[in-house]
Design an enzyme around this catalytic site. Structure first.
Site, PDB file in Angstrom:
ATOM      1  N   PRO A  56      45.964  70.276  42.283  1.00  0.00           N
ATOM      2  CG  PRO A  56      44.779  68.651  41.124  1.00  0.00           C
ATOM      3  CD  PRO A  56      46.170  69.125  41.393  1.00  0.00           C
ATOM      4  CE  LYS A  57      40.886  73.752  49.469  1.00  0.00           C
ATOM      5  NZ  LYS A  57      39.585  73.078  49.596  1.00  0.00           N
ATOM      6  CB  VAL A  58      41.003  66.573  45.093  1.00  0.00           C
ATOM      7  CG1 VAL A  58      39.924  65.547  44.787  1.00  0.00           C
ATOM      8  CG2 VAL A  58      42.166  66.446  44.115  1.00  0.00           C
TER       9      VAL A  58
END
Length: 559
Positions: free
Chosen positions: A123-125
């Protein structure tokens, strides 16, 4: 995130700008517009970095930055100042932050994945980028991203974050970790809750000294360990042992676009411990850290979620008259895509509301989709230098005007037709504004119910309506004759609340005519003013004429 985007974002901006249209401005106006927008972007950037306050979303910032770059290109203005300078800081990163190339859609991702093996999705935090430096097993240094080459010394603040290991061993003893400092959330569903301004809270926590409690809510997600173990799988095991626990749960090997799409959808709609703004796909191995440079990261790409809002340019302001005579302002837009909708107009509300918002052609507004996919305005994000606003029409229409067609009544009359065919009224399926306009133009309706007198042949020969659809309309027009009396009242536009109509239980127009104001006030939701409006409506000459005509057409309740 836009404040850490660097050269990677420039690539995105160039892509967006290449398709933009140049505004028709004089050079002097272009110079002033560019200068004003540069100042605004710099102000937003400064507010973020110094106060940790996101005054606009990333989408708004990125898109206005793209517009700035486009205007500079259009008028051959100095591009070097197209982006506000990021605070570089004075502490050099041991390994440069490269940033992540953002791909436009799944097709671009599929092309990037073609022929590659050992790929992983994460995930692209959505947080704040930081470098952690461990020396001899101790957390020696923490550096903000800055410009990717150097940043600010955040060591003291990072050491105060309980979740970040202060000592490590093994492969991490002397290591450099790059990652995202994020705000831990409980069961955060991105699709439902959005960004929650979480990133700004993290940035603020790093720059303020008076809010120690928030440090307990911060966590570090490692997305790069340059010069660490040779494979991501090995890195994840070592990170997990050291106390960096999120990475191993949210790093998934992938081999196809379908797998990536499934993960992206799942992470967007499922409970997560952090805010995300997309998905990252990376190689399982990385080049040596001494080759890393800002904007140069061929081994990792991002596929962001579709924006929940878009910045649209206002082309014009028009005014619409509703069925009750109220005038509303409508903004005509340069087309933008939101979800699966191409949005070209948005309702701004009443004339008074429009005047309060101070929206003129040339302005930029943020729009999103409300319930049922209806476009709505979230705010004005940039006002044009020139304030050339149209004059709204005089308020001369009321709930008792335009039941009969005339040139000046065109808009309210059509709005009444659209209303009477709605599900709440007569429920004529498949007939909206464009269909009513076509019928009215071809057959020149005298009044609101003239369509009831159209023959099958007339409907089938209407320009713009196929014979099959004309036959379908004839059947539907025939069926509405048997609608219950309350549905006809709604179609007429009666001011009676539904609760009052149900309590009255009238089955004929004659029953309604015999009731005076005092009698109406006995029913639910019928105060003195509502009773006065009801009697005025029932006895209005145009309504009386329509009721008589409906009776002559065989509508039983009006006979």
């Amino acid at each position: 995130m836009w404040k850490k985007a660097g050269i990677a974002v420039c690539l995105l901006l160039v892509s967006m700008v290449s398709q933009a249209v140049c505004p028709v401005w004089s050079l002097s106006r272009a110079q002033e517009e560019v200068s004003r927008l540069q100042q605004q972007l710099a102000q937003w950037n400064e507010a973020y970095w110094k106060q940790g306050a996101s005054e606009v979303s990333d989408t708004v910032y990125d898109q206005l930055s793209a517009r700035l770059a486009n205007w500079q290109r259009c008028f051959s203005l100095e591009p070097a100042t197209s982006m506000p300078a990021l605070p570089a800081g004075t502490i050099k990163h041991p390994v440069a932050h490269t940033g992540v190339q953002k791909l436009s859609d799944k097709h671009a991702l599929q092309r990037w994945m073609a022929g590659k093996n050992d790929l992983w999705a994460q995930p692209k935090v959505d947080g704040v980028a930081v470098t952690l430096v461990y020396r001899d097993g101790e957390l020696a240094q923490a550096i903000s991203r800055g410009d990717g080459l150097a940043g600010e010394d955040w060591t003291a603040r990072i050491r105060a974050v309980p979740s970040i290991p202060k000592t490590v061993s093994g492969a991490l003893t002397n290591s450099v970790l790059q990652g995202e400092l994020f705000l831990r959330l409980e069961n955060h569903i991105q699709k439902q809750a959005g960004g929650l301004n979480a990133r700004a809270k993290v940035a603020g926590a790093m720059m303020r000294r008076n809010d120690p409690a928030i440090l307990n809510e911060l966590v570090f997600f490692v997305w790069a360990w340059p010069d660490g173990p040779p494979t991501l799988a090995q890195k994840l095991i070592e990170l997990s042992k050291a106390g960096f626990s999120e990475e191993i749960h949210y790093s998934v090997p992938v081999s196809s676009l379908q797998e990536v799409e499934q993960l992206r959808s799942r992470w967007f709609t499922s409970p997560m411990p952090f805010v995300t703004d997309g998905l990252v796909v990376r190689y399982g191995s990385e080049p040596a850290g001494n080759s890393w440079l800002p904007g140069q990261s061929h081994w990792v790409v991002a596929w962001k979620y579709d924006p929940v809002e878009e910045v649209a340019t206002v082309k014009d302001i028009r005014f619409a008259i509703g069925r009750t005579g109220k005038i509303s302002a409508v903004a005509l837009l340069e087309p933008v895509q939101l979800d699966d909708k191409r949005v070209q107009r948005v309702n701004l509300g009443s004339v008074r509301r429009w005047e309060e918002q101070d929206i003129a052609p040339g302005d930029h507004i943020a729009i999103s989709l409300a319930g049922q996919g209806i476009p709505r305005i979230d705010g004005v994000v940039w006002r044009s230098l020139v304030r050339d606003k149209p004059v709204p029409p005089a308020p001369r229409f009321t709930p008792l005007t335009c039941f009969f067609a005339s040139a000046e009544c065109e808009e309210q009359f059509v709005a009444r037709l659209v209303w009477l065919s709605s599900a709440r009224a007569l429920g004529i399926e498949g007939l909206g504004e464009s269909g009513w306009r076509a019928l009215h133009q071809a057959h020149r309706f005298e009044h609101l119910f003239s369509w009831l007198a159209l023959t099958k042949e007339q409907l089938q020969s209407t320009p713009g309506i196929s014979p099959a659809r004309g036959l379908q309309l004839w059947h539907r027009f025939t069926l509405v004759r048997d609608r219950p009396f309350p549905r006809w009242l709604v179609a007429l536009g009666t001011p009676l609340p539904q609760s009052a109509m149900r309590a009255a239980g009238d089955t004929s127009w004659q029953q309604m005519r015999e009731r005076n104001e005092q009698a109406w006030q006995r029913f639910p939701a019928m105060g003195a003013e509502k009773a006065r409006q009801a009697v005025a409506f029932i006895h209005a000459p145009d309504i009386q004429r329509l009721a008589a005509w409906l009776g002559a057409q065989g509508i039983k309740a009006f006979q």
